[in-house]
Design a protein around this motif. Sequence first.
Motif, PDB file in Angstrom:
ATOM      1  N   ALA A 149      -5.289   2.224  -5.015  1.00  0.00           N
ATOM      2  CA  ALA A 149      -5.378   0.898  -5.643  1.00  0.00           C
ATOM      3  C   ALA A 149      -4.112   0.555  -6.429  1.00  0.00           C
ATOM      4  O   ALA A 149      -3.744  -0.605  -6.552  1.00  0.00           O
ATOM      5  CB  ALA A 149      -6.586   0.836  -6.563  1.00  0.00           C
ATOM      6  N   ARG A 150      -3.463   1.552  -6.946  1.00  0.00           N
ATOM      7  CA  ARG A 150      -2.240   1.320  -7.719  1.00  0.00           C
ATOM      8  C   ARG A 150      -1.022   1.169  -6.821  1.00  0.00           C
ATOM      9  O   ARG A 150       0.103   1.042  -7.288  1.00  0.00           O
ATOM     10  CB  ARG A 150      -2.010   2.467  -8.693  1.00  0.00           C
ATOM     11  N   GLY A 151      -1.260   1.231  -5.505  1.00  0.00           N
ATOM     12  CA  GLY A 151      -0.146   1.063  -4.575  1.00  0.00           C
ATOM     13  C   GLY A 151       0.783   2.255  -4.566  1.00  0.00           C
ATOM     14  O   GLY A 151       1.974   2.117  -4.319  1.00  0.00           O
ATOM     15  N   GLN A 152       0.236   3.431  -4.829  1.00  0.00           N
ATOM     16  CA  GLN A 152       1.071   4.616  -4.920  1.00  0.00           C
ATOM     17  C   GLN A 152       1.000   5.457  -3.658  1.00  0.00           C
ATOM     18  O   GLN A 152       1.261   6.643  -3.686  1.00  0.00           O
ATOM     19  CB  GLN A 152       0.669   5.437  -6.148  1.00  0.00           C
ATOM     20  N   ASP A 153       0.635   4.833  -2.567  1.00  0.00           N
ATOM     21  CA  ASP A 153       0.638   5.554  -1.297  1.00  0.00           C
ATOM     22  C   ASP A 153       2.071   5.826  -0.877  1.00  0.00           C
ATOM     23  O   ASP A 153       2.996   5.151  -1.300  1.00  0.00           O
ATOM     24  CB  ASP A 153      -0.028   4.723  -0.208  1.00  0.00           C
ATOM     25  N   LEU A 154       2.228   6.786  -0.008  1.00  0.00           N
ATOM     26  CA  LEU A 154       3.555   7.074   0.559  1.00  0.00           C
ATOM     27  C   LEU A 154       3.893   6.057   1.638  1.00  0.00           C
ATOM     28  O   LEU A 154       3.093   5.505   2.270  1.00  0.00           O
ATOM     29  CB  LEU A 154       3.567   8.482   1.146  1.00  0.00           C
TER      30      LEU A 154
END
Length: 154
Positions: A149-154
């Motif tokens: 949700a925080r957009g911290q995907d790789l």
Amino acid sequence: MPLLVVVTRARCSPAVLFDLALDVDAHAESLPRSRETATTRGARVLGPGDEVTFTARHLGVRWRLSSRITEHERPHRFVDEQVRGPFASMRHEHLFEADGDGGTVMTDRMHVVAPLGPVGALAGRTVLWPHLRRLLRERGAHLATVAAARGQDL
């Protein structure tokens, strides 16, 4: 000493999940039914030697557990151990590994000894260990969701 093992997969780097696992607010938010609160004397993201006290309602009882970060190897591993609380002893090892596909495998290894000798051991096997395993699964799923949700995907 009973060992509970729970594995969680997340679409983020080990460092992101490691940091979230040490964020006491993310931890408290992961278990809304227990109305958990977390109290520290310093930062809301724990580091080596830091202590946190969790207060929550589980199994109809109000619990209070204080834990200290005794080992810290960012972003691969940390250990927290009970310093005060309901268990005869509790040691929780958190392991973080890249999965080779852009994500992380987080493994919780929790060693818990119930109080009250044989009576506590029986309660542990029948009620406490299954409850703790469920809590670890819920917490892991929440952390994986927060990272995405925080957009911290790789």
